[in-house]
Write an enzyme that holds these catalytic residues in place. Sequence first.
Site, short mmCIF file in Angstrom:
data_model
loop_
_atom_site.label_atom_id
_atom_site.label_comp_id
_atom_site.label_asym_id
_atom_site.label_seq_id
_atom_site.Cartn_x
_atom_site.Cartn_y
_atom_site.Cartn_z
CE LYS A 135 -1.68 3.04 2.05
NZ LYS A 135 -1.63 4.53 1.77
CD GLU A 162 12.78 4.87 8.27
OE1 GLU A 162 12.69 5.91 8.97
OE2 GLU A 162 12.73 4.87 7.04
CB CYS A 182 12.91 9.87 8.24
SG CYS A 182 13.63 8.50 7.33
CD GLU A 209 10.57 13.34 10.97
OE1 GLU A 209 11.51 12.76 10.41
OE2 GLU A 209 9.49 12.78 11.24
#
Length: 462
Positions: free
Chosen positions: A170, A245, A279, A369
């Site tokens: 997906k 992750e 990331c 972040e």
Amino acid sequence: MKAHDGMYIDGEWRPATGPDVIEVVNPADEQVIGRVPAGTAEDVDLAVRAARAALPAWAATAPAERAARLAALRDVLAARKDEIAETVTAELGSPLKFSQNVHAAVPVAVAGSYAELAATHPFEEKVGNSTVHLEPIGVVAAITPWNYPLHQIVAKVAPALAAGCTVVLKPAEDTPLVAQLFAEAVHEAGVPAGVFNLVTGLGPVAGQALAEHPGVDLVSFTGSTAVGRQIGATAGAALKKVALELGGKSANVILPSADLAKAVNVGVANVMSNSGQTCSAWTRMLVHRDQYEEAVELAAAAAAKYGERIGPVVNAKQQARVRGYIEKGVAEGARLVVGGPESPREQGYFVAPTVFADVTSEMTIAQEEIFGPVLSILRYEDEEDALRIANGTVYGLAGAVWAGEEAEAVAFARRMDTGQVDINGGRFNPLAPFGGYKQSGVGRELGSHGLTEYLQTKSLQF
């Protein structure tokens, strides 16, 4: 751009079960470039059933044959690299050169690495009077992000296939077109029907249905920590294995003995790469107080050069999010030296390359972040203070250390609470394990460590 109007399930493109579609928008000009089906729970069920049915035969396939299919996949991806790069540029907004050098090239290298590992990995070993077998864990749900769309697909699908697992993918709804190209490549490479399946759709619908499906044995997800928690809770209720992750707030530690100009310039380039949508980006630059103002000047000059060189962020929501963080940085007292919240262009989801100085660890921009081209520069007093700052977030995905002597950098890196550290600008290694400590995730991707995530262990005693 072309787009399939169905799902790739059981070796063929099938009509979606529902009428809804997802529009794919080019973030550089805000124009619709394609439409893909918005998959339903019924589509997910069909895909999982196909993967379940294909599992016994694929798991029993000799590793050498699995390696051959992965080698063929690598070759197809390499042959279609220009089409891949153009597709990623259109749906993600990445500059074409970066798409060619990273978004198209890295997945070829990763697919090739798993072709080799499938042929050479020890799937059996003797331990005393036991024989230990490593067997595929089963059906894998791969839920991938938009920032490195093909790389993240290959980093999950290739090791799963090498291990003998079957997969339902997906992809992120912002970048589904390259996922369709990947499905075409899988088909062209001769991977048997049902071994790989693709369902496009929204995360709360198709992604949730996939994570919850009782026919799935492992959920591999890359994305935000918040969604990772939800997936972990869903999978945990069914005692499914997860590989997550997640986010990062990586520190780039420049020790006093380092080549300051090189460390700063490479650090800025790292943050601006992919418009800051990485990331593992080194979004916190840590500099000794005696070199601080010089580093700020170097960073400002370097960042200013990226104004016309980076692409947009992926969508309007992300643009608003990043600009909101910039505004918060100013409000909390950080010194804005380059960039700012104003959009540099009238059209497209662009964010100005931004550098903050006088950032402290307590500020939001030093803890959360941002996922945009925003660098925070923090000063430290001594090495212990630098270590405290570097380890002072909930994340632990990546980082960097610079020093005049490699041994000095390595000694510091060993004390960092993070999954991967680059020493003096160390190059990307597709065989090195990648993954995080703390809230940056669970498990590892890439190389042999990435392969073992998709294996389970059985011992036979004699």
